[in-house]
Write a protein that holds these residues in place. Structure first.
Motif, mmCIF file in Angstrom:
data_model
loop_
_atom_site.group_PDB
_atom_site.id
_atom_site.type_symbol
_atom_site.label_atom_id
_atom_site.label_comp_id
_atom_site.label_asym_id
_atom_site.label_seq_id
_atom_site.Cartn_x
_atom_site.Cartn_y
_atom_site.Cartn_z
ATOM 1 N N MET A 146 0.846 -1.171 0.000
ATOM 2 C CA MET A 146 0.000 0.000 0.000
ATOM 3 C C MET A 146 0.897 1.242 0.000
ATOM 4 S SD MET A 146 -3.282 0.887 2.414
ATOM 5 C CE MET A 146 -3.871 -0.766 2.205
ATOM 6 N N ASN A 147 0.459 2.297 -0.663
ATOM 7 C CA ASN A 147 1.233 3.526 -0.777
ATOM 8 C C ASN A 147 0.928 4.496 0.353
ATOM 9 O OD1 ASN A 147 2.339 2.707 -3.264
ATOM 10 N ND2 ASN A 147 0.481 3.345 -4.295
ATOM 11 N N GLN A 148 1.910 5.310 0.697
ATOM 12 C CA GLN A 148 1.690 6.375 1.671
ATOM 13 C C GLN A 148 1.166 7.604 0.955
ATOM 14 O OE1 GLN A 148 5.227 7.226 3.853
ATOM 15 N NE2 GLN A 148 4.973 5.462 5.184
ATOM 16 N N ILE B 205 -11.186 7.562 2.461
ATOM 17 C CA ILE B 205 -11.951 6.923 3.537
ATOM 18 C C ILE B 205 -11.021 6.786 4.731
ATOM 19 C CG2 ILE B 205 -13.187 4.850 4.244
ATOM 20 C CD1 ILE B 205 -13.624 4.292 1.216
ATOM 21 N N PHE B 206 -11.490 7.196 5.903
ATOM 22 C CA PHE B 206 -10.692 7.089 7.122
ATOM 23 C C PHE B 206 -11.487 6.310 8.157
ATOM 24 C CE2 PHE B 206 -9.034 8.505 11.210
ATOM 25 C CZ PHE B 206 -7.680 8.319 10.999
ATOM 26 N N MET C 289 -12.579 -1.890 8.445
ATOM 27 C CA MET C 289 -13.411 -1.814 7.259
ATOM 28 C C MET C 289 -12.694 -2.521 6.117
ATOM 29 S SD MET C 289 -14.663 1.644 5.442
ATOM 30 C CE MET C 289 -15.683 1.644 4.009
ATOM 31 N N GLN C 290 -13.449 -3.277 5.341
ATOM 32 C CA GLN C 290 -12.915 -3.933 4.159
ATOM 33 C C GLN C 290 -13.244 -3.075 2.944
ATOM 34 O OE1 GLN C 290 -15.092 -7.368 2.936
ATOM 35 N NE2 GLN C 290 -13.438 -8.146 1.676
ATOM 36 N N VAL C 291 -12.243 -2.842 2.090
ATOM 37 C CA VAL C 291 -12.428 -2.091 0.853
ATOM 38 C C VAL C 291 -11.924 -2.968 -0.282
ATOM 39 C CG1 VAL C 291 -11.808 -0.017 -0.438
ATOM 40 C CG2 VAL C 291 -12.069 0.107 2.043
ATOM 41 N N PHE D 20 -7.686 5.315 3.412
ATOM 42 C CA PHE D 20 -7.618 4.711 2.083
ATOM 43 C C PHE D 20 -7.951 5.802 1.070
ATOM 44 C CE2 PHE D 20 -9.506 2.663 -1.604
ATOM 45 C CZ PHE D 20 -8.605 1.630 -1.857
ATOM 46 N N PHE D 21 -7.066 5.991 0.089
ATOM 47 C CA PHE D 21 -7.269 7.021 -0.922
ATOM 48 C C PHE D 21 -7.424 6.362 -2.266
ATOM 49 C CE2 PHE D 21 -5.753 10.287 -3.907
ATOM 50 C CZ PHE D 21 -6.603 11.323 -3.550
#
Length: 66
Positions: A1-3, A39-40, A46-48, A63-64
């Motif tokens: 995952m990216n920052q 989404i924070f 939370m599952q995305v 999550f962006f």
């Protein structure tokens, strides 16, 4: 995952903001947004699922999607 880093020298344009409280098993309907989404997770987890890849957000993570 990216920052993700947001520049603090100016405010980002925010089109909409909301808060959702869900119960276990709740599923958001599929959609194609013509805007970026951040989404924070404030509490719990939370599952995305984006483009077939599954992410699990823990409390305090974001999550962006663009």
């Amino acid at each position: 995952m990216n920052q993700i880093r947001l520049h603090t020298g100016y405010f980002q344009f925010i089109r909409d903001m909301g808060k959702t409280l869900t119960q276990e098993g709740w599923i958001h309907p599929d959609r194609n947004a013509d805007f970026n989404v951040f989404i924070f997770a404030i509490k719990g987890q939370m599952q995305v699922v984006e483009e077939g890849k599954e992410y699990f957000q823990q409390e305090g993570t974001g999550f962006f999607h663009c």
